[in-house]
Scaffold this active site. Sequence first.
Site, mmCIF file in Angstrom:
data_model
loop_
_atom_site.group_PDB
_atom_site.id
_atom_site.type_symbol
_atom_site.label_atom_id
_atom_site.label_comp_id
_atom_site.label_asym_id
_atom_site.label_seq_id
_atom_site.Cartn_x
_atom_site.Cartn_y
_atom_site.Cartn_z
ATOM 1 N N GLY A 10 0.835 -1.211 0.000
ATOM 2 C CA GLY A 10 0.000 0.000 0.000
ATOM 3 C C GLY A 10 0.859 1.246 0.000
ATOM 4 N N GLY A 12 -0.304 4.515 0.419
ATOM 5 C CA GLY A 12 -1.003 5.687 0.955
ATOM 6 C C GLY A 12 -0.131 6.341 2.020
ATOM 7 N N ASN A 37 2.046 -1.069 -4.795
ATOM 8 C CA ASN A 37 0.838 -0.235 -4.778
ATOM 9 C C ASN A 37 0.062 -0.456 -6.080
ATOM 10 O OD1 ASN A 37 -0.776 1.782 -3.447
ATOM 11 N ND2 ASN A 37 -0.126 3.239 -5.007
ATOM 12 N N LYS A 38 -1.252 -0.335 -5.979
ATOM 13 C CA LYS A 38 -2.138 -0.544 -7.131
ATOM 14 C C LYS A 38 -1.787 0.365 -8.297
ATOM 15 C CE LYS A 38 -6.622 -1.989 -5.515
ATOM 16 N NZ LYS A 38 -7.935 -1.605 -5.091
ATOM 17 N N GLU A 169 -17.133 17.315 5.030
ATOM 18 C CA GLU A 169 -16.172 17.967 4.114
ATOM 19 C C GLU A 169 -16.682 17.911 2.676
ATOM 20 O OE1 GLU A 169 -12.167 16.422 4.915
ATOM 21 O OE2 GLU A 169 -11.882 18.239 6.106
ATOM 22 N N ALA A 313 -5.089 10.094 8.831
ATOM 23 C CA ALA A 313 -3.802 10.238 8.153
ATOM 24 C C ALA A 313 -2.736 10.671 9.160
ATOM 25 C CB ALA A 313 -3.941 11.278 7.043
HETATM 26 P P1 FAD Z 1 -4.606 5.184 2.368
HETATM 27 O O1 FAD Z 1 -3.987 6.524 2.481
HETATM 28 O O2 FAD Z 1 -6.032 5.113 1.944
HETATM 29 O O3 FAD Z 1 -3.711 4.330 1.383
HETATM 30 C C1 FAD Z 1 -3.965 2.988 1.064
HETATM 31 C C2 FAD Z 1 -3.188 2.677 -0.202
HETATM 32 O O4 FAD Z 1 -3.236 1.271 -0.459
HETATM 33 C C3 FAD Z 1 -3.746 3.369 -1.443
HETATM 34 O O5 FAD Z 1 -2.699 3.966 -2.169
HETATM 35 C C4 FAD Z 1 -4.373 2.226 -2.239
HETATM 36 O O6 FAD Z 1 -4.327 2.433 -3.638
HETATM 37 C C5 FAD Z 1 -3.482 1.067 -1.824
HETATM 38 N N1 FAD Z 1 -4.156 -0.233 -1.967
HETATM 39 C C6 FAD Z 1 -5.379 -0.576 -1.487
HETATM 40 N N2 FAD Z 1 -5.642 -1.856 -1.797
HETATM 41 C C7 FAD Z 1 -4.582 -2.318 -2.466
HETATM 42 C C8 FAD Z 1 -4.260 -3.578 -3.037
HETATM 43 N N3 FAD Z 1 -5.101 -4.613 -2.978
HETATM 44 N N4 FAD Z 1 -3.071 -3.720 -3.652
HETATM 45 C C9 FAD Z 1 -2.190 -2.672 -3.730
HETATM 46 N N5 FAD Z 1 -2.441 -1.464 -3.202
HETATM 47 C C10 FAD Z 1 -3.612 -1.289 -2.582
HETATM 48 N N6 FAD Z 1 -7.310 12.077 8.158
HETATM 49 C C11 FAD Z 1 -6.664 13.101 8.763
HETATM 50 O O7 FAD Z 1 -5.804 12.868 9.636
HETATM 51 N N7 FAD Z 1 -6.910 14.403 8.430
HETATM 52 C C12 FAD Z 1 -7.795 14.731 7.463
HETATM 53 O O8 FAD Z 1 -8.010 15.907 7.173
HETATM 54 C C13 FAD Z 1 -8.494 13.687 6.798
HETATM 55 N N8 FAD Z 1 -9.347 13.974 5.800
HETATM 56 C C14 FAD Z 1 -9.959 12.949 5.117
HETATM 57 C C15 FAD Z 1 -10.798 13.267 4.048
HETATM 58 C C16 FAD Z 1 -11.421 12.262 3.351
HETATM 59 C C17 FAD Z 1 -12.303 12.623 2.188
HETATM 60 C C18 FAD Z 1 -11.219 10.904 3.705
HETATM 61 C C19 FAD Z 1 -11.896 9.802 2.915
HETATM 62 C C20 FAD Z 1 -10.392 10.567 4.761
HETATM 63 C C21 FAD Z 1 -9.745 11.595 5.471
HETATM 64 N N9 FAD Z 1 -8.874 11.307 6.538
HETATM 65 C C22 FAD Z 1 -8.210 12.336 7.186
HETATM 66 C C23 FAD Z 1 -8.583 9.911 6.908
HETATM 67 C C24 FAD Z 1 -7.291 9.462 6.178
HETATM 68 O O9 FAD Z 1 -7.382 9.741 4.810
HETATM 69 C C25 FAD Z 1 -6.997 7.978 6.385
HETATM 70 O O10 FAD Z 1 -7.015 7.680 7.751
HETATM 71 C C26 FAD Z 1 -5.614 7.678 5.776
HETATM 72 O O11 FAD Z 1 -5.675 7.803 4.382
HETATM 73 C C27 FAD Z 1 -5.142 6.276 6.148
HETATM 74 O O12 FAD Z 1 -3.893 6.039 5.557
HETATM 75 P P2 FAD Z 1 -3.540 4.576 5.001
HETATM 76 O O13 FAD Z 1 -2.128 4.604 4.574
HETATM 77 O O14 FAD Z 1 -3.969 3.547 5.979
HETATM 78 O O15 FAD Z 1 -4.512 4.383 3.753
HETATM 79 P P1 NAD Z 2 -17.150 8.211 10.462
HETATM 80 O O1 NAD Z 2 -17.326 6.846 10.985
HETATM 81 O O2 NAD Z 2 -16.336 9.169 11.220
HETATM 82 O O3 NAD Z 2 -18.584 8.881 10.212
HETATM 83 C C1 NAD Z 2 -19.631 8.165 9.608
HETATM 84 C C2 NAD Z 2 -20.961 8.793 9.983
HETATM 85 O O4 NAD Z 2 -21.987 8.073 9.310
HETATM 86 C C3 NAD Z 2 -21.259 8.710 11.479
HETATM 87 O O5 NAD Z 2 -21.603 9.972 11.954
HETATM 88 C C4 NAD Z 2 -22.398 7.704 11.560
HETATM 89 O O6 NAD Z 2 -23.276 7.973 12.630
HETATM 90 C C5 NAD Z 2 -23.066 7.885 10.209
HETATM 91 N N1 NAD Z 2 -23.850 6.707 9.803
HETATM 92 C C6 NAD Z 2 -23.546 5.404 9.966
HETATM 93 N N2 NAD Z 2 -24.530 4.622 9.511
HETATM 94 C C7 NAD Z 2 -25.485 5.444 9.020
HETATM 95 C C8 NAD Z 2 -26.756 5.219 8.408
HETATM 96 N N3 NAD Z 2 -27.243 3.996 8.207
HETATM 97 N N4 NAD Z 2 -27.460 6.298 8.009
HETATM 98 C C9 NAD Z 2 -26.995 7.560 8.184
HETATM 99 N N5 NAD Z 2 -25.807 7.813 8.787
HETATM 100 C C10 NAD Z 2 -25.056 6.778 9.187
HETATM 101 O O7 NAD Z 2 -16.572 8.021 8.974
HETATM 102 P P2 NAD Z 2 -15.880 9.083 8.000
HETATM 103 O O8 NAD Z 2 -16.521 10.412 8.101
HETATM 104 O O9 NAD Z 2 -15.804 8.422 6.671
HETATM 105 O O10 NAD Z 2 -14.404 9.206 8.579
HETATM 106 C C11 NAD Z 2 -13.522 8.071 8.534
HETATM 107 C C12 NAD Z 2 -12.264 8.405 9.304
HETATM 108 O O11 NAD Z 2 -11.532 9.411 8.630
HETATM 109 C C13 NAD Z 2 -12.558 8.944 10.698
HETATM 110 O O12 NAD Z 2 -11.601 8.439 11.578
HETATM 111 C C14 NAD Z 2 -12.391 10.442 10.547
HETATM 112 O O13 NAD Z 2 -11.967 11.053 11.739
HETATM 113 C C15 NAD Z 2 -11.329 10.529 9.472
HETATM 114 N N6 NAD Z 2 -11.515 11.782 8.724
HETATM 115 C C16 NAD Z 2 -10.920 12.901 9.244
HETATM 116 C C17 NAD Z 2 -11.101 14.101 8.598
HETATM 117 C C18 NAD Z 2 -10.450 15.337 9.173
HETATM 118 O O14 NAD Z 2 -9.721 15.226 10.151
HETATM 119 N N7 NAD Z 2 -10.653 16.491 8.576
HETATM 120 C C19 NAD Z 2 -11.859 14.169 7.422
HETATM 121 C C20 NAD Z 2 -12.457 13.014 6.937
HETATM 122 C C21 NAD Z 2 -12.283 11.820 7.602
#
Ligand code: FAD
Ligand code: NAD
Length: 399
Positions: A10, A12, A37-38, A169, A313
């Site tokens: 992975g 990420g 990585n994918k 967001e 992250a």
């Molecule tokens: P990822 O960063 O998701 O990376 C996983 C990697 O594995 C990817 O590159 C993927 O392509 C690769 N992969 C997956 N499956 C396979 C496979 N089978 N073979 C090869 N490669 C593969 N967290 C924060 O701290 N602050 C934030 O502001 C924040 N904002 C977010 C906003 C959004 C929209 C989302 C969805 C999440 C946010 N998060 C935030 C949460 C954060 O993005 C995740 O916790 C973080 O990405 C986890 O890192 P990771 O390395 O575990 O996974």
């Molecule tokens: P989450 O689990 O934090 O939120 C999911 C939400 O969906 C919850 O509020 C839950 O009550 C709701 N939900 C669940 N089942 C439902 C249903 N059947 N109908 C309607 N609502 C339902 O998941 P996320 O927002 O994807 O975040 C994932 C992780 O990534 C978290 O750890 C979060 O802190 C992190 N993240 C952080 C940031 C940031 O720091 N800016 C931004 C995005 C994500």
Amino acid sequence: MSKPKILILGGGYGGIMSAVRLQKELGSDEAEITLVNKHNYHYQTTWLHENAAGTLHHDKTRIMIDNIIDMNKVNFVQDSVVEIKKDEKRVILENAELTYDYLIIALGSDPETFGIQGLKENAFSIRSINSVRKIREHIDYSFARYNNEGQKDELITIIVGGAGFTGIEFVGELADRVPELCREYDIPREKVRVVNIEAAPTVLPGFDEELVEYAINNLERRGIEFLVNTPIKECHPDGVVLANGDEIKASTIVWTGGVRGNHLVEEAGFETMRGRVKVDKDLRMPGYDYIFVAGDCALIIDEAANRPYPPTAQIAIQQAYTIGRNIKALMNGGKMEEFKPDIKGTVASLGKGEAIGKVGNKKLFGATASAMKKVIDNRYLFLIGGVPMVIKKGKLKLF
Ligand code: FAD
Ligand code: NAD
């Protein structure tokens, strides 16, 4: 004697940062490091909601892997992991097979659908460049169809299921994007609905109440509707059914209701909770001294609160530092360190120039919070590629 093989799964936050740290910690004669990585690019998962809404092009979010890692020190394999054979120290890829002495699992998350009928088949999710490109194009196409196909309301209704940080967001970006789409496709803004549906009694459950109120007021003013205390029960191609029996028709349904660890971890036979492994304090897999887990596949407990830390992250990046040092210690017979997350705070964007955040005990709102979010994003780019990476991919206009 052959060099020990370190295999990272992975690319990420957890995986790419592990590769960056290991190439610094170890000399090229000390170990053979391989990253799988994918894709041939790394993407910032934390920016994907912007790409999904169409407020930021995905090329800004992705970074070619050879721009980050030193290809002389790390072998890069672009392939998909299919199976982890933990007892044979082997990993099966779609097109090859690799062996390892040390393994780092950093495969990120899958959407958590809680078995809700039709969700997997009918809802989009924000999880990769490919998935968000589809969302952006689908929204665009639905708006384009509106005036050609009898002005059906569902074509310009967007349902976002789950008002956690991802949901909030994303609707913040939609609040910016929808007026642009309306201008482009000649649709009155008041006809468009963006409905964020949340099961809990409030959006952003558990987050600071004052900041949540700010977010709701801000987003409602910009045309977002919230339904709280309203679990989604079923998802159909043309809309959702709520637990109270009501139906909302929509051609775009995006599920942001939570995540679980990558399915490959559970399928490998490791013990998991929502797909995540409760790792030892040094981030090793219980019972497997040579396997480390980082990011969303790892579960670590916040002992003060007596519950798991939310997967972020921020934590994935910090874990990579510990894993880098621990693998070096393991190879050289040194002392392993315990992982202690240093949570600096949480900042969530609400669209252009708007955000909420808590950094230490300080609450941030509006433009200040938004600037802080950009600083956090730029800091990460600095960690993986120094000043040139910040200049190339960073968000340099803070206000
Ligand atoms: P990822 O960063 O998701 O990376 C996983 C990697 O594995 C990817 O590159 C993927 O392509 C690769 N992969 C997956 N499956 C396979 C496979 N089978 N073979 C090869 N490669 C593969 N967290 C924060 O701290 N602050 C934030 O502001 C924040 N904002 C977010 C906003 C959004 C929209 C989302 C969805 C999440 C946010 N998060 C935030 C949460 C954060 O993005 C995740 O916790 C973080 O990405 C986890 O890192 P990771 O390395 O575990 O996974
Ligand atoms: P989450 O689990 O934090 O939120 C999911 C939400 O969906 C919850 O509020 C839950 O009550 C709701 N939900 C669940 N089942 C439902 C249903 N059947 N109908 C309607 N609502 C339902 O998941 P996320 O927002 O994807 O975040 C994932 C992780 O990534 C978290 O750890 C979060 O802190 C992190 N993240 C952080 C940031 C940031 O720091 N800016 C931004 C995005 C994500």
